[in-house]
Motif scaffolding. Structure first.
Motif, mmCIF file in Angstrom:
data_model
loop_
_atom_site.group_PDB
_atom_site.id
_atom_site.type_symbol
_atom_site.label_atom_id
_atom_site.label_comp_id
_atom_site.label_asym_id
_atom_site.label_seq_id
_atom_site.Cartn_x
_atom_site.Cartn_y
_atom_site.Cartn_z
ATOM 1 N N GLU A 1 40.853 46.776 45.614
ATOM 2 C CA GLU A 1 40.569 47.335 46.909
ATOM 3 C C GLU A 1 39.592 46.387 47.723
ATOM 4 N N ASP B 1 36.266 45.991 49.689
ATOM 5 C CA ASP B 1 34.912 46.717 49.688
ATOM 6 C C ASP B 1 33.929 46.240 50.844
ATOM 7 N N THR C 1 34.829 51.622 50.645
ATOM 8 C CA THR C 1 36.159 50.771 50.241
ATOM 9 C C THR C 1 37.386 51.324 51.056
#
Length: 279
Positions: A43, A45, A34
């Motif tokens: 975030e 990924d 990530t």
């Protein structure tokens, strides 16, 4: 679990111990890739952003206790002798096969220390060991070579057809089907012969082109000639995986390609499921 296990071709019963499982994770931990940007919620990924478009997982650790029964250690000197033999057996790397999942094996080694705990005023010993195993279990026999009947794992009355290699040899140009009965993708070994001109082998959108007799190991990502020498500079393309279930294989020209691989499993498999299309 109070069943035993084979490790390096020796069974725990050979040492007169009772096996107890402390931990055997059924699902391994996923590898997470990530990136946490300060300018977005959450975030990014990238765990499946790879050539195979799938997630990958870490190795597992199986924690076991081996208990030496009091009947076997009436004298302290025999106890310590037994501990020495068991510890020597557990050192190194080898195949680990549990009695309750006899059709699959794990590539394993004991990590960290091997702990000894005296009990019952020193008249009983409990040895703790942690096996680090590869992510997935493998079938106990190679899918191309077939099973060894009447071995410690495959018995004569198991429902496995003889001569399974007919499903894994391709000799004609065009599309053919290879079955992977495992739970996970697997990278095969290809033995290529009878090559008269450059041949492109395509599987699941990934292709590799060869122009001579060779062995392609998709797992080790190597290509060798008949003498075992690397010919990677002569090869074009990328190594591929066989997905779970049916896989379409395309040969651009006529050649003989033999597929060899161990199906991989999250936990276990039944023998009647190994060749479930053979009905």
């Amino acid at each position: 679990m109070r069943n035993g296990f084979y490790f390096k071709n020796k069974h725990s019963n050979d040492f007169g111990v009772t096996v107890q499982t402390q931990s055997r994770p059924i699902k391994p931990e996923m590898k997470i890739q990530t990136y946490d940007s300060p300018y977005i919620d959450g975030e990014y990924d990238f765990s499946t952003a790879n050539a195979y478009n799938r997630e990958f997982y870490k190795n597992r650790v199986f924690k076991m206790n081996l208990q030496i029964s009091a009947a076997d250690i009436c004298k302290f000197i025999l106890l310590n002798s037994k501990i020495t033999k068991i510890t020597t057996w557990l050192m190194g790397r080898g195949e680990l096969i549990f009695d309750d999942t006899p059709n699959v094996k794990w590539n394993a080694s004991v990590i960290e220390t091997i702990d000894y705990k005296p009990e019952n005023y020193g008249h009983k010993a409990v040895i703790s060991a942690s096996f680090k195993v590869q992510t997935w279990a493998a079938l106990v026999f190679d899918i191309f070579d077939g099973p060894i009947l009447d071995s410690q794992n495959i018995k004569l009355d198991d429902e496995i057809p003889i001569g399974p290699n007919e499903y894994y040899t391709i000799t004609t140009a065009g599309d053919s089907t290879i079955h992977n009965t495992g739970d996970r993708p697997v990278r095969p070994v290809l033995r290529v012969t009878n090559v008269t001109k450059p041949t492109t082998i395509t599987c699941n959108g990934i292709s590799i082109t060869v122009s001579e007799k060779c062995v392609i190991d998709c797992d080790k990502q190597s290509v060798t000639d008949v003498n075992g020498n690397s010919i990677m500079k002569k090869i074009k393309g990328s190594f591929f995986e066989l997905e779970t279930g049916a896989n379409t294989i395309n040969l651009s020209t006529t050649a003989t390609v033999e597929f060899s691989f161990y199906p991989q499993y999250v936990w276990n498999t039944e023998t009647e499921d190994i060749y479930k299309w053979d009905k």
